[in-house]
Design an enzyme around this catalytic site. Sequence first.
Site, mmCIF file in Angstrom:
data_model
loop_
_atom_site.group_PDB
_atom_site.id
_atom_site.type_symbol
_atom_site.label_atom_id
_atom_site.label_comp_id
_atom_site.label_asym_id
_atom_site.label_seq_id
_atom_site.Cartn_x
_atom_site.Cartn_y
_atom_site.Cartn_z
ATOM 1 N N TRP A 154 -9.575 10.310 4.267
ATOM 2 C CA TRP A 154 -8.566 10.751 3.731
ATOM 3 C C TRP A 154 -7.657 9.312 3.382
ATOM 4 O O TRP A 154 -7.278 8.849 4.415
ATOM 5 C CB TRP A 154 -7.670 11.495 4.434
ATOM 6 C CG TRP A 154 -6.309 12.216 4.094
ATOM 7 C CD1 TRP A 154 -5.380 11.501 3.486
ATOM 8 C CD2 TRP A 154 -6.089 13.507 3.995
ATOM 9 N NE1 TRP A 154 -4.113 12.311 3.142
ATOM 10 C CE2 TRP A 154 -4.793 13.450 3.349
ATOM 11 C CE3 TRP A 154 -6.484 14.795 4.300
ATOM 12 C CZ2 TRP A 154 -3.921 14.664 3.235
ATOM 13 C CZ3 TRP A 154 -5.882 15.858 4.016
ATOM 14 C CH2 TRP A 154 -4.555 15.917 3.488
ATOM 15 N N ASP A 155 -7.509 8.732 2.225
ATOM 16 C CA ASP A 155 -7.104 7.608 1.794
ATOM 17 C C ASP A 155 -5.735 7.692 1.421
ATOM 18 O O ASP A 155 -5.334 8.867 0.869
ATOM 19 C CB ASP A 155 -7.904 7.036 0.819
ATOM 20 C CG ASP A 155 -8.011 5.416 0.995
ATOM 21 O OD1 ASP A 155 -7.177 4.682 1.693
ATOM 22 O OD2 ASP A 155 -9.048 4.724 0.361
ATOM 23 N N CYS B 219 -7.198 6.801 6.579
ATOM 24 C CA CYS B 219 -7.201 5.481 6.086
ATOM 25 C C CYS B 219 -6.116 5.323 5.107
ATOM 26 O O CYS B 219 -5.524 6.416 4.446
ATOM 27 C CB CYS B 219 -8.510 5.423 5.265
ATOM 28 S SG CYS B 219 -8.804 3.924 4.197
ATOM 29 N N ASP C 136 -9.210 -2.834 5.634
ATOM 30 C CA ASP C 136 -10.201 -3.208 4.419
ATOM 31 C C ASP C 136 -11.123 -4.469 4.820
ATOM 32 O O ASP C 136 -11.856 -4.728 3.947
ATOM 33 C CB ASP C 136 -9.495 -3.076 3.049
ATOM 34 C CG ASP C 136 -8.881 -1.786 2.686
ATOM 35 O OD1 ASP C 136 -9.682 -0.921 3.193
ATOM 36 O OD2 ASP C 136 -8.234 -1.633 1.768
ATOM 37 N N ASP D 254 -15.117 7.068 -3.325
ATOM 38 C CA ASP D 254 -14.235 7.250 -4.549
ATOM 39 C C ASP D 254 -15.408 7.467 -5.853
ATOM 40 O O ASP D 254 -16.347 6.788 -5.550
ATOM 41 C CB ASP D 254 -13.541 6.058 -4.799
ATOM 42 C CG ASP D 254 -12.195 6.220 -5.857
ATOM 43 O OD1 ASP D 254 -12.406 7.337 -6.639
ATOM 44 O OD2 ASP D 254 -11.364 5.534 -6.021
ATOM 45 N N ASN E 247 -3.328 4.963 -0.939
ATOM 46 C CA ASN E 247 -3.243 3.596 -1.535
ATOM 47 C C ASN E 247 -2.268 3.036 -2.094
ATOM 48 O O ASN E 247 -2.333 1.952 -2.685
ATOM 49 C CB ASN E 247 -4.692 3.271 -2.300
ATOM 50 C CG ASN E 247 -6.088 3.353 -1.655
ATOM 51 O OD1 ASN E 247 -6.121 2.435 -0.905
ATOM 52 N ND2 ASN E 247 -6.993 4.155 -2.095
#
Length: 717
Positions: free
Chosen positions: A463-464, A512, A534, A353, A466
């Site tokens: 590829w997240d 992710c 995490d 990020d 959140n």
Amino acid sequence: MKSLKKLFIVLFVFAAGIIQAQTESITVGGDGKSWTLETNSSVYRIGTSEQGTVGMYYFGNKSQDPAKLRHPQGEEVTVRGGYSTTTPMLEIVFKDRVRDVELTYVSSEIQTLDGYKTLVLHQKDKYYPLTVTEYIRVLPEYDLLEKWIEIKNTGKKGEIEIENAQSGTFFLPKNAYELTHLAGIWGYEYQPNVTKLTQGLKTIQVKDFRSFGSSFFAVRPEGEQMETCGDVWFGSLQYSGNWRMDFEKYPRGEVQVTGGINFWDQSLTLKPGKSFTTPKMIIGYTRRGMEGVSQNLASYTREKVLYPSHREKVRPVLYNSWYATTFDVNEEHQLALAKIAKELGVEVFVIDDGWFKGRINDKGGLGDWTVDKNKFPNGLQPMIEKINAMGLDFGIWIEPEMVNPNSDLYRAHPDWVFHYPNRTRHEGRNQLMLNLAREDVYQYLYDSFSKLLRENNIKFIKWDMNKSLTDPGFPSAPADEQRAVRIKYVENLYRLFETLRTEFPDVWFENCASGGGRVDLGMMARTDFSWASDNTDPVERTFIQYAFLNAFPANSMISWVTHEDWHKQNHPLEFKFDVSMCGVLGVGYDITKWTDKEKSVAREKIARYKEIRQTVHNGDLYRLVSPYENNRSVLQFVNKSKSEAVVFVYNLAEYPDNAILETKRPKQVKLRGLLPDASYKVEGVEGTYKGAELMEIGIGFPVHGAFKSGIFKIVKQ
């Protein structure tokens, strides 16, 4: 000519054998309306009554004679209608508001889908224009069946509303049963839960797109919790949206298992001529306990589910710069990290990020997927070329499904997020979720990331995701489509993955979601591996990874070596590496601060990992000692030829001899999966051993002390 004739005969016999084996996985009864589906260990029996009701008669041990089964345990496709005695797979509302469904058998066929025989059963409603087609694909070598249904409105006018459409169901005969499933929260994913199935309904489900667990389940007779033996009915769903699994225990003691999309606050409208197909439910049976479950699911996922172009590729060693830089990224620092990473033996360098416009913290920038010119004045490609010149591939972090309100995208298109009129837009981590059910959102994301990949030599995408789903409104959609928004979202999510992967076939994709928030067979079918948690504390990870490997293969599990120490235990760097090496190895430290000694340890461990990763990633797993029951964990991977095994030993604590039950027992560990008569050399231990001795007597591994570990290669002589 004689040699050609012999060759033709051999080929004919070989081909005939394949055809016979495939045909025998599905046998049609003499009446043409009953079917026996067989895997290596199981049999699944379906029959049709004189009234046209398709019933499920049996699912279990292959030694059961199907001819002796007289009565169905339940309907093959359970519906809302008539007696409300079962959990319905299908709940329909017709145009005249009738809510009952009455299905009757129409026809059947056996198709071959991707090389496997598939039973196709066609049923229709007795009055209304509704057809339901069930597919059951038989995968004998994995002891698995894939089940899904297609629902179609065959009328010329009038809509049909689907209030519930599950993928499959099956029944178990009267017994006392226990359910094992995996659940958790952020940082504590995949915790195994065992619960008795008592009269009533037990549901595990997801309602906000993230679970930190899994749709994986295992049902066993009560008290049979052996790792290596015992009856187990198990399965999972190939779906990444909201899902549910129902386990209903009936008053007489039978159990029904049903799974599919969670239709809570959802419905679908089928217009005339339109159809809907559910995701796959995977079910299986084994007599080999949880060992059989984990090995079957791992082989199936590795060989049939993971994205085809990369299934057989060696998983690379990763470095990710997040812990070294967080949002404060620039070319000079990234190149310094990359130089050291290459010296350590890393193969892919990933910038996390912070690289895109406006991203100085987590309060802004998401959605504006252009390079931050303040951090990278010349763009990414010049830096990538320098990293490539070092001999490293380059990867990058993205979070396509989210947007910060503090972004150009949101300011221009506030209607592109999930929302309801006159209601609060609930933020999480200062972000909102884009409504990927919208075609304009899909096109924006495709354009953004295809441009990023075309203009830069990127070989790895992390590829997240959140944020959990909130406020799932789509006010601009037609009224009859608004409650289908979650289903359409997942369809477009899959479409985006598949389009990018087709256009950029050489790129690895990591899944992710704030750790392991969205790990499932649906995502695995479109990615190459998943970020399991995490939580990278090595002791915590020992538990998380042990449970993860119940349901998924080691080559799908990314595990980093980092500085994290959640319990202030000061773990040795060697221990951290050994824990991470039983998956796909990554490094997340600020390696510019490492000492020469730490770099030496890392080089040695990464080189060691490269020696063993083929066996670890592609071998059969034997979980020899559970950390949930002992103060150590021992995992063994055996390659298919049984010529090599790799054993991981992790000591989590050490107590005085004979002080507790564990230290009163012998330290020897009995291995599994070897050839009994073959001789093996155990690395780090003197002498050679017969496979039978290693499996029946065991061996003591020289690992002593808390947070100490060892990796032992065992090679056939």
